[in-house]
Design an enzyme around this catalytic site. Structure first.
Site, short mmCIF file in Angstrom:
data_model
loop_
_atom_site.label_atom_id
_atom_site.label_comp_id
_atom_site.label_asym_id
_atom_site.label_seq_id
_atom_site.Cartn_x
_atom_site.Cartn_y
_atom_site.Cartn_z
N ARG A 160 0.82 -1.22 0.00
CA ARG A 160 0.00 0.00 0.00
C ARG A 160 0.85 1.26 0.00
NH1 ARG A 160 -2.15 -4.13 2.59
NH2 ARG A 160 -4.30 -4.61 2.02
N GLU A 179 5.91 -12.54 0.22
CA GLU A 179 6.22 -11.54 -0.79
C GLU A 179 7.52 -10.82 -0.45
OE1 GLU A 179 2.52 -9.09 -1.06
OE2 GLU A 179 1.70 -10.71 0.12
N ASP A 211 -0.54 -10.30 7.88
CA ASP A 211 -0.49 -9.48 6.65
C ASP A 211 0.65 -8.48 6.87
OD1 ASP A 211 -1.00 -8.23 4.29
OD2 ASP A 211 -3.13 -7.93 4.64
N HIS A 259 3.36 -12.58 -6.23
CA HIS A 259 2.27 -12.75 -5.26
C HIS A 259 1.69 -14.17 -5.30
CE1 HIS A 259 -1.00 -11.51 -2.67
NE2 HIS A 259 -0.52 -10.28 -2.61
N SER A 260 2.55 -15.18 -5.36
CA SER A 260 2.05 -16.56 -5.32
C SER A 260 1.51 -16.89 -3.94
CB SER A 260 3.18 -17.54 -5.66
OG SER A 260 3.45 -17.48 -7.04
N TYR A 261 0.41 -17.64 -3.92
CA TYR A 261 -0.17 -18.16 -2.68
C TYR A 261 0.22 -19.62 -2.61
CZ TYR A 261 -3.57 -14.22 -2.54
OH TYR A 261 -4.20 -13.00 -2.49
N HIS A 320 -0.75 -2.42 -4.52
CA HIS A 320 -0.18 -3.28 -5.57
C HIS A 320 -0.24 -2.68 -6.98
CE1 HIS A 320 0.46 -6.31 -2.62
NE2 HIS A 320 -0.69 -6.95 -2.70
C1 FUC Z 1 -1.37 -8.94 0.24
C2 FUC Z 1 -1.84 -8.13 1.36
C3 FUC Z 1 -3.04 -7.38 1.18
C4 FUC Z 1 -4.01 -7.81 0.12
C5 FUC Z 1 -3.40 -8.53 -1.03
C6 FUC Z 1 -4.34 -9.31 -1.86
O1 FUC Z 1 -0.18 -8.53 -0.30
O2 FUC Z 1 -0.85 -7.33 1.92
O3 FUC Z 1 -3.65 -7.11 2.39
O4 FUC Z 1 -5.06 -8.48 0.63
O5 FUC Z 1 -2.30 -9.25 -0.75
#
Ligand code: FUC
Length: 347
Positions: free
Chosen positions: A81, A312, A251, A178-180, A106
């Site tokens: 952010r 991340e 987070d 931003h991989s989960y 992002h």
């Molecule tokens: C992450 C978080 C955020 C957000 C995003 C989809 O990087 O820091 O809160 O939800 O992903």
């Protein structure tokens, strides 16, 4: 040999969308879209040799466009952010488009995760290289920025992501992937039993908008102490959580200790899968998918919080508005160059 294949799967604004796959001799596979440099699949073996996907994603481009909470994508120009979508560089005030209340998250509504990247013609088949030329003013940021993101797959089941950028005018750059991750394979379980170890003594407390307050705090005695390794559940449900875990889970930016190798280690005890992350970045944002809601499904599994964990690697979020954080300003003539490696193995 590592093999690379390429296939066109659709179109966005007249530009072809391709899926590129890298596969190595162990059967590890990584699939990526040139839409947002999105990693759609990482397939690695468990302790019995069963190869399964360990990242959240979809099977169709339409679902990425419609629902994706940055699944597997490269986020930028600036990850995280930017408070009030506002910053000053060289005395000039820039107001970025907002996409989370009054804040910019992002890269905003038109970040790097939503553009079509060029697939470079690289001879070495173990490398997949994407490039994008960000025009002056795109996403609200100054400068014409030339960006290259490279994915390289090795025979040690390692995916190495390198980021490179140059600009013709002072601008901001702070990219990440931003991989989960969900190492159980094909989302068999949530990520709360995953064990995480991070070489980090300090973290960044957040305000109620999930933006760093500017302070740094000791992890000692808090839910952020991952130095010895602990299940993610410990923190999410810990007695320390109430005040600290503003988003209903992690987070938070953890500051990585300098000169450490293998700073981050994630293990899923049941499958035996292990991920070691090595980076030259100073911070990892740990996000336990707290905001995911059952409003869509992911390859047959209903979305929900705690189904994926993002790690991340990046510079400090909102760095431009905190003079004590390392700078994310890139000047003309400078190179933005960072690398993060993800090595998969068995515990
Ligand atoms: C992450 C978080 C955020 C957000 C995003 C989809 O990087 O820091 O809160 O939800 O992903």
């Amino acid at each position: 040999m590592v093999f690379r294949t390429e296939k066109v799967i659709g179109e966005v604004n007249g530009q072809s969308v391709k899926v590129v796959r890298l596969s190595n001799k162990n059967g590890m596979e990584v699939a990526c879209l040139n839409y947002g440099c999105t990693i759609t699949e990482i397939r690695v073996p468990d302790r019995h040799g069963v190869i399964e996907n360990v990242v959240l994603g979809f099977d169709t481009l339409e679902e990425y466009i419609k629902h994706s909470p940055y699944f597997g994508s490269v986020v930028g120009p600036v990850a995280g952010r930017i408070a009030n979508s506002s910053f000053i560089v060289d005395g000039v005030h820039y107001q970025l488009p907002s996409n989370e209340g009054q804040h910019h998250l992002h890269g905003g509504p038109n970040g790097f995760d939503k553009v079509i990247w060029e697939v470079e013609n690289v001879e070495d088949e173990s490398i997949l290289s994407f490039s994008y030329e960000k025009a002056e003013g795109f996403a609200g940021y100054p400068g014409n920025l030339k960006v290259t993101v490279t994915y390289r797959l090795t025979h040690d089941n390692e995916l190495v992501i390198s980021y490179y950028a140059t600009t013709d005018k002072k601008t901001l750059v702070n990219m990440t992937n931003h991989s989960y991750f969900n190492l159980s394979g094909a989302i068999k379980r949530d990520i709360l039993s995953h064990e995480l170890k991070v070489a980090s003594d300090r973290f960044l407390p957040l305000n109620e908008s999930l933006i760093p307050t500017g302070e740094t705090a000791e992890v000692e005695g808090t839910a952020f102490d991952f130095r010895e390794g602990r299940p993610l559940e410990d923190g999410v449900k810990s007695k320390h959580s109430q005040n600290l875990l503003v988003g209903g889970g992690y987070d938070h930016p953890l500051i990585l200790s300098k000169n450490q190798k293998e700073e981050i280690c994630l293990i899923e005890p049941q499958s035996g899968r292990k991920l070691i992350i090595e980076t030259d970045e100073p911070v990892v944002v740990l996000y336990t998918s707290n905001m995911m809601k059952p409003t869509f499904s992911m390859r047959g599994v209903e979305a929900n919080k705690y189904l994926g964990v993002c790690l991340e690697t990046q510079h400090h979020p909102d760095a431009i508005n905190h003079s004590s954080f390392p700078s994310i300003v890139l000047d003309e003539g400078e190179e933005y160059k960072t690398t993060t490696a993800y090595r998969f193995s068995i515990e």
